[in-house]
Write a protein that holds these residues in place. Structure first.
Motif, short mmCIF file in Angstrom:
data_model
loop_
_atom_site.label_atom_id
_atom_site.label_comp_id
_atom_site.label_asym_id
_atom_site.label_seq_id
_atom_site.Cartn_x
_atom_site.Cartn_y
_atom_site.Cartn_z
N GLY B 70 8.22 6.61 -13.39
CA GLY B 70 8.52 7.73 -12.48
C GLY B 70 7.36 8.70 -12.30
N GLN B 71 6.31 8.52 -13.09
CA GLN B 71 5.16 9.41 -13.01
C GLN B 71 4.07 8.75 -12.16
OE1 GLN B 71 3.46 9.95 -16.90
NE2 GLN B 71 3.46 12.16 -16.73
N VAL B 72 3.24 9.57 -11.46
CA VAL B 72 2.15 9.02 -10.66
C VAL B 72 0.98 8.60 -11.56
CG1 VAL B 72 0.41 9.60 -8.92
CG2 VAL B 72 2.77 10.33 -8.61
N SER B 137 -0.91 10.45 -5.53
CA SER B 137 -0.68 9.01 -5.60
C SER B 137 -1.87 8.33 -6.24
CB SER B 137 -0.42 8.42 -4.20
OG SER B 137 -1.62 8.39 -3.47
N ALA B 138 -1.62 7.18 -6.84
CA ALA B 138 -2.69 6.42 -7.49
C ALA B 138 -2.47 4.95 -7.21
CB ALA B 138 -2.68 6.68 -9.00
N ARG B 139 -3.56 4.24 -6.87
CA ARG B 139 -3.46 2.82 -6.55
C ARG B 139 -4.63 2.10 -7.20
NH1 ARG B 139 -5.63 -0.70 -2.75
NH2 ARG B 139 -7.03 0.87 -1.90
#
Lengths: 279, 188
Positions: B70-72, B137-139
């Motif tokens: 649930g965390q970014v 956001s992180a990808r």
């Protein structure tokens, strides 16, 4: 004779990993709060206040205070009357594996210093084992970040260099470290012993709360004097300038050879973490 | 001064920044540490394509802690920048515009900053929990095998930074301590 199982040790180490990375020891937290109030240079005081907010945010949200959750340095004081059921080293590593996994901590260890493949679970722990009288096992965990570790240094001084040489080396090390180790820093200084013993003393010195001076008045005075001189360098929090370059300095010593004066300076950051438990 | 800075930052905006200014950075940035920089330079040696465009890029020297469900992202403060000094001038010459890290840089990096009108921004070292909170956001981009050192694309919002070395080469790691020490000698 007291029996302690490998499973008990793993559970204890895992809990220490999580706790140490989320909550700073009270002496470090209090020193930061005091520095934020006492720092005379306004930009530096602002920086210290932000770092205090970060500590509170980490505790509130159960997050690591710093993303470098470190190399897991484990100091074990093992009572001679204790019998360990199982493999002690494997139990410690299993604790680190669980703690860093369950605690969502960063895995920062490579298996080989040159081929550099991440072990994926932050093992192995850097284990120091000392045999002591009694039937207890005391485990202390110091997750050591490498921003500060990289700025640590060791010198084999000559006896003629004396006290002045030791002071000069400590100050030169702090100046050379500058902004890199995330000041305000905490210093562990090891004086005497052999090449390796001095380094071990300097790391062990980081276990002592910074509000506890050396029991020997001579070294207590030297700790105070060095801390004052470091805080006159002007490096300041984050290296942006200010008084608060260091929060504490602990010296540990050992007898040494007639021909030598080893000195090791282990630098730690404002996120100096340690947690202990006795089984 | 305090500025809002959107990524990719314009050259004009970067030229306005002065060492010591505060910046709130928003937009797309990339993460890379030592191991990723080494691989980026190896790709350049081979004339191969890079995993993200260097032109006008912002690179943050960070290896975050893993995100909880649930965390970014977890904690995400900066790492020591001087370990990237061997690689940075080459990347700056090829269009990288902003570096984010902590701690002083080598004269070679300062030279490349001035030559290219780039900027070096300092994030608060050891403030991982606060810095992570700015990431929206992180990808994963590439090199998952590097674990925490993999390259990620982050969308950040109002990330609080300080201009450490500006496009003229002015350096807060020199000017900050000097100003404080001067204040002790009866300045101000």
């Amino acid at each position: 004779m007291k029996n302690i199982s490998a499973e008990e040790i793993s559970r204890a180490v895992a809990a220490l990993c999580v706790r140490a990375n989320r909550e700073l020891p009270p002496d470090i937290a209090q020193a930061m709060d005091r520095a934020a109030v006492g720092e005379p240079w306004p930009p530096a005081s602002d920086t210290l206040r932000i770092l205090c907010c970060n500590r509170q945010a980490a505790e509130r949200n159960c997050l690591p205070v710093c993303q470098d959750t470190g190399l897991a340095c484990v100091f074990a004081e093992l009572g001679q009357e204790v019998h360990i059921e199982g493999d002690f080293r494997a139990a410690v590593d299993e604790g680190v594996r669980r703690g860093y996994g369950e605690g969502f901590l960063r895995k920062s260890v490579v298996a080989d210093p040159l081929r550099r493949e991440n072990t994926g679970d932050n093992t192995p722990a850097m284990l120091s084992l000392e045999l002591v009288p009694g039937d207890a096992l005391r485990l202390s965990l110091v997750p050591k970040g490498f921003g500060s570790e990289n700025m640590s240094r060791l010198a084999m001084l000559k006896p003629s260099d004396g006290l002045a040489g030791v002071k000069r080396f400590v100050l030169e090390t702090v100046k050379a470290a500058g902004s890199n180790p995330c000041p305000p820093i905490i210093l562990g200084v090891g004086i005497g012993g052999s090449f390796d013993k001095a380094a071990a003393l300097s790391k062990h010195a980081l276990l002592r709360p910074i509000d506890q001076p050396n029991p020997d008045p001579f070294y207590a005075a030297l700790e105070k004097e060095l801390l004052n001189e470091i805080n006159s360098l002007g490096i300041g929090p984050q290296g942006f300038g200010g008084r608060t370059t260091a929060l504490g300095l602990s010296i540990e010593t050992a007898p040494t050879h007639v021909a030598g004066l080893p000195v090791a300076v282990n630098i730690s950051c404002h996120v100096t973490r340690r947690a202990s438990v006795t089984l | 001064m305090e500025y809002k800075l959107e990524c990719p930052p314009s050259r004009e905006k970067l030229k306005m920044l002065r060492a010591g200014d505060r910046v709130l950075l928003s937009g797309r940035i990339y993460t890379a540490r030592d191991a990723a920089h080494k691989r980026l330079c190896a790709l350049l040696d081979d004339g191969a394509a890079l995993p993200f465009p260097l032109e006008d890029s912002v690179i943050y020297y960070v290896g975050p802690t893993p995100e909880k469900p649930g965390q970014v992202i977890g904690s995400a403060g900066p790492t020591t920048s001087c370990r990237m000094d061997a690689y940075s001038p080459r990347l700056l010459d090829l269009g990288q515009r902003v570096m984010i890290g902590k701690g002083n840089r080598s004269p070679d990096v300062v030279g490349a900053i001035v030559r290219n009108g780039a900027v070096y921004l300092a994030a608060m070292g050891g403030a991982g929990a606060l810095m992570g909170a700015c990431v929206r956001s992180a990808r994963l981009v590439c090199w998952e095998d590097l674990g925490c050192e993999a390259v990620r694309e982050l969308e950040v919002e109002d990330m609080p930074l300080i201009v450490a070395i500006d496009s003229l080469g002015k350096n807060i790691y020199e000017s900050g301590p000097a100003a404080y020490l001067e204040s002790l000698n009866g300045g101000i």
